[in-house]
Design a protein around this motif. Structure first.
Motif, PDB file in Angstrom:
ATOM      1  N   LEU A 249       1.047  -1.227   0.003  1.00 52.38           N
ATOM      2  CA  LEU A 249       0.172   0.084   0.002  1.00 52.38           C
ATOM      3  C   LEU A 249       0.974   1.328  -0.064  1.00 52.38           C
ATOM      4  CD1 LEU A 249      -2.681  -1.091   2.868  1.00 52.38           C
ATOM      5  CD2 LEU A 249      -2.877  -1.185   0.059  1.00 52.38           C
ATOM      6  N   LEU A 250       1.158   1.588  -1.287  1.00 50.85           N
ATOM      7  CA  LEU A 250       2.118   2.856  -1.398  1.00 50.85           C
ATOM      8  C   LEU A 250       1.765   4.117  -0.748  1.00 50.85           C
ATOM      9  CD1 LEU A 250       4.731   3.917  -2.928  1.00 50.85           C
ATOM     10  CD2 LEU A 250       3.370   4.345  -4.757  1.00 50.85           C
ATOM     11  N   HIS A 251       2.770   4.668  -0.041  1.00 51.40           N
ATOM     12  CA  HIS A 251       2.425   5.997   0.641  1.00 51.40           C
ATOM     13  C   HIS A 251       3.539   6.819   0.432  1.00 51.40           C
ATOM     14  CE1 HIS A 251      -0.238   3.462   2.998  1.00 51.40           C
ATOM     15  NE2 HIS A 251      -0.808   4.461   3.401  1.00 51.40           N
ATOM     16  N   LEU A 252       3.463   8.140   0.169  1.00 54.45           N
ATOM     17  CA  LEU A 252       4.559   9.045  -0.134  1.00 54.45           C
ATOM     18  C   LEU A 252       4.529  10.056   1.119  1.00 54.45           C
ATOM     19  CD1 LEU A 252       3.667   9.966  -3.645  1.00 54.45           C
ATOM     20  CD2 LEU A 252       5.301   8.140  -2.904  1.00 54.45           C
ATOM     21  N   VAL A 253       6.038  10.364   1.584  1.00 53.93           N
ATOM     22  CA  VAL A 253       6.113  11.299   2.705  1.00 53.93           C
ATOM     23  C   VAL A 253       6.852  12.620   2.089  1.00 53.93           C
ATOM     24  CG1 VAL A 253       6.889  11.907   4.762  1.00 53.93           C
ATOM     25  CG2 VAL A 253       6.153   9.529   4.255  1.00 53.93           C
ATOM     26  N   PHE A 254       6.263  13.740   2.219  1.00 52.27           N
ATOM     27  CA  PHE A 254       6.827  14.911   1.535  1.00 52.27           C
ATOM     28  C   PHE A 254       6.602  15.810   2.603  1.00 52.27           C
ATOM     29  CE2 PHE A 254       2.982  15.006  -0.560  1.00 52.27           C
ATOM     30  CZ  PHE A 254       2.496  16.160  -0.492  1.00 52.27           C
ATOM     31  N   GLY A 255       7.298  17.205   2.259  1.00 50.24           N
ATOM     32  CA  GLY A 255       6.854  18.674   3.008  1.00 50.24           C
ATOM     33  C   GLY A 255       7.654  19.619   2.613  1.00 50.24           C
ATOM     34  N   GLY A 256       7.284  20.883   3.279  1.00 54.37           N
ATOM     35  CA  GLY A 256       8.010  22.000   2.890  1.00 54.37           C
ATOM     36  C   GLY A 256       7.396  23.136   3.693  1.00 54.37           C
ATOM     37  N   GLU A 257       7.798  24.282   3.489  1.00 61.64           N
ATOM     38  CA  GLU A 257       7.487  25.281   3.999  1.00 61.64           C
ATOM     39  C   GLU A 257       6.047  26.038   3.474  1.00 61.64           C
ATOM     40  OE1 GLU A 257       9.461  28.867   6.230  1.00 61.64           O
ATOM     41  OE2 GLU A 257      10.504  28.306   4.530  1.00 61.64           O
ATOM     42  N   LEU A 258       5.088  26.224   4.400  1.00 61.11           N
ATOM     43  CA  LEU A 258       3.830  26.924   3.801  1.00 61.11           C
ATOM     44  C   LEU A 258       3.721  28.324   3.605  1.00 61.11           C
ATOM     45  CD1 LEU A 258       1.369  24.288   5.794  1.00 61.11           C
ATOM     46  CD2 LEU A 258       2.241  24.005   3.346  1.00 61.11           C
ATOM     47  N   SER A 259       2.917  28.696   2.919  1.00 62.66           N
ATOM     48  CA  SER A 259       2.728  30.390   2.684  1.00 62.66           C
ATOM     49  C   SER A 259       2.259  30.647   3.887  1.00 62.66           C
ATOM     50  CB  SER A 259       1.901  30.760   1.399  1.00 62.66           C
ATOM     51  OG  SER A 259       2.745  30.130   0.371  1.00 62.66           O
ATOM     52  N   SER A 260       1.303  29.846   4.552  1.00 65.57           N
ATOM     53  CA  SER A 260       0.348  30.455   5.606  1.00 65.57           C
ATOM     54  C   SER A 260       0.173  29.554   6.551  1.00 65.57           C
ATOM     55  CB  SER A 260      -0.997  30.842   4.979  1.00 65.57           C
ATOM     56  OG  SER A 260      -1.947  30.653   6.081  1.00 65.57           O
ATOM     57  N   LEU A 261      -0.196  29.330   7.671  1.00 68.17           N
ATOM     58  CA  LEU A 261      -0.508  28.487   8.781  1.00 68.17           C
ATOM     59  C   LEU A 261      -2.004  27.922   8.521  1.00 68.17           C
ATOM     60  CD1 LEU A 261       1.162  29.927  12.152  1.00 68.17           C
ATOM     61  CD2 LEU A 261       1.976  28.347  10.375  1.00 68.17           C
ATOM     62  N   GLU A 262      -2.740  28.599   7.688  1.00 70.15           N
ATOM     63  CA  GLU A 262      -4.137  28.209   7.557  1.00 70.15           C
ATOM     64  C   GLU A 262      -4.297  27.508   6.474  1.00 70.15           C
ATOM     65  OE1 GLU A 262      -3.196  31.730   8.163  1.00 70.15           O
ATOM     66  OE2 GLU A 262      -3.640  31.399  10.425  1.00 70.15           O
ATOM     67  N   GLY A 263      -3.379  27.299   5.441  1.00 73.36           N
ATOM     68  CA  GLY A 263      -3.711  26.438   4.404  1.00 73.36           C
ATOM     69  C   GLY A 263      -2.594  25.336   4.257  1.00 73.36           C
ATOM     70  N   HIS A 264      -2.620  24.884   3.030  1.00 73.05           N
ATOM     71  CA  HIS A 264      -1.718  23.927   2.305  1.00 73.05           C
ATOM     72  C   HIS A 264      -0.867  24.211   1.262  1.00 73.05           C
ATOM     73  CE1 HIS A 264      -4.701  21.665   4.805  1.00 73.05           C
ATOM     74  NE2 HIS A 264      -3.594  20.828   5.227  1.00 73.05           N
ATOM     75  N   GLN A 265      -0.924  25.365   0.952  1.00 72.47           N
ATOM     76  CA  GLN A 265      -0.203  26.034  -0.165  1.00 72.47           C
ATOM     77  C   GLN A 265       1.300  26.197   0.257  1.00 72.47           C
ATOM     78  OE1 GLN A 265      -1.870  29.227  -2.250  1.00 72.47           O
ATOM     79  NE2 GLN A 265      -0.035  29.859  -3.505  1.00 72.47           N
ATOM     80  N   PHE A 266       2.269  25.522  -0.415  1.00 70.46           N
ATOM     81  CA  PHE A 266       3.498  25.764  -0.243  1.00 70.46           C
ATOM     82  C   PHE A 266       4.458  26.850  -0.690  1.00 70.46           C
ATOM     83  CE2 PHE A 266       2.869  21.166  -0.320  1.00 70.46           C
ATOM     84  CZ  PHE A 266       3.607  20.660   0.865  1.00 70.46           C
ATOM     85  N   ARG A 267       5.214  27.525   0.004  1.00 65.24           N
ATOM     86  CA  ARG A 267       5.757  28.671  -0.289  1.00 65.24           C
ATOM     87  C   ARG A 267       6.721  28.661  -1.539  1.00 65.24           C
ATOM     88  NH1 ARG A 267       8.180  31.392   4.909  1.00 65.24           N
ATOM     89  NH2 ARG A 267       6.078  31.954   4.876  1.00 65.24           N
ATOM     90  N   ASP A 268       7.384  27.509  -1.694  1.00 70.81           N
ATOM     91  CA  ASP A 268       8.143  27.448  -2.845  1.00 70.81           C
ATOM     92  C   ASP A 268       8.330  26.071  -3.167  1.00 70.81           C
ATOM     93  OD1 ASP A 268      10.248  27.314  -4.786  1.00 70.81           O
ATOM     94  OD2 ASP A 268      11.682  28.717  -3.598  1.00 70.81           O
ATOM     95  N   LEU A 269       7.330  25.523  -4.273  1.00 70.78           N
ATOM     96  CA  LEU A 269       7.407  24.322  -4.994  1.00 70.78           C
ATOM     97  C   LEU A 269       8.601  23.684  -5.169  1.00 70.78           C
ATOM     98  CD1 LEU A 269       4.144  24.317  -6.777  1.00 70.78           C
ATOM     99  CD2 LEU A 269       4.637  23.257  -4.513  1.00 70.78           C
ATOM    100  N   SER A 270       9.662  24.654  -5.658  1.00 68.89           N
ATOM    101  CA  SER A 270      11.075  23.867  -5.858  1.00 68.89           C
ATOM    102  C   SER A 270      11.722  23.598  -4.824  1.00 68.89           C
ATOM    103  CB  SER A 270      12.030  24.899  -6.801  1.00 68.89           C
ATOM    104  OG  SER A 270      12.157  26.120  -5.945  1.00 68.89           O
ATOM    105  N   ARG A 271      11.338  23.743  -3.632  1.00 64.60           N
ATOM    106  CA  ARG A 271      11.953  23.442  -2.317  1.00 64.60           C
ATOM    107  C   ARG A 271      11.370  22.303  -1.521  1.00 64.60           C
ATOM    108  NH1 ARG A 271      15.831  27.616   0.039  1.00 64.60           N
ATOM    109  NH2 ARG A 271      15.703  26.075   1.750  1.00 64.60           N
ATOM    110  N   ILE A 272      10.285  21.780  -2.124  1.00 62.26           N
ATOM    111  CA  ILE A 272       9.646  20.567  -1.554  1.00 62.26           C
ATOM    112  C   ILE A 272      10.629  19.363  -1.257  1.00 62.26           C
ATOM    113  CG2 ILE A 272       8.181  18.551  -1.887  1.00 62.26           C
ATOM    114  CD1 ILE A 272       6.494  21.160  -1.719  1.00 62.26           C
ATOM    115  N   ASP A 273      10.474  19.111   0.046  1.00 61.24           N
ATOM    116  CA  ASP A 273      11.278  17.991   0.387  1.00 61.24           C
ATOM    117  C   ASP A 273      10.815  16.913   0.281  1.00 61.24           C
ATOM    118  OD1 ASP A 273      13.311  16.270   1.964  1.00 61.24           O
ATOM    119  OD2 ASP A 273      12.699  17.120   3.956  1.00 61.24           O
ATOM    120  N   PHE A 274      11.141  15.874  -0.800  1.00 61.58           N
ATOM    121  CA  PHE A 274      10.594  14.523  -0.784  1.00 61.58           C
ATOM    122  C   PHE A 274      11.273  13.377   0.090  1.00 61.58           C
ATOM    123  CE2 PHE A 274      10.636  10.383  -3.049  1.00 61.58           C
ATOM    124  CZ  PHE A 274       9.011  10.148  -2.918  1.00 61.58           C
TER     125      PHE A 274
END
Length: 85
Positions: free
Chosen positions: A13-38
């Protein structure tokens, strides 16, 4: 010697883990998609959760950093949506 595991317990059951810095604490929009940590791809939820927890704890000092677990198996096979993972 045959494996004592049931065929169901061997199902990946494949699961992916990733993250990064969000633009705002209220949402799920990343500040800079080029800096996503896979972090990685994992064959089960328990492994993914362990990786997620380690990354989340290592960035606890930055309130805008968030890590997520994506249940990729649900995207690949919607029929698995009701399965325990």
């Amino acid at each position: 010697m045959p494996d004592s595991k049931s065929p169901a317990s061997d199902k990946q059951l494949l699961h992916l883990v990733f993250g990064g810095e969000l633009s705002s604490l209220e949402g799920h929009q990343f500040r800079d998609l080029s800096r996503i940590d896979f972090v990685g791809a994992y064959p089960d939820y328990a492994s993914a959760r362990a990786a997620w927890k380690a990354k989340a704890q290592s960035t606890v000092d930055n309130a805008h950093m968030r890590y997520f677990i994506v249940h990729a198996h649900r995207l690949l096979d919607p029929a698995t949506d009701g399965q325990h993972d």
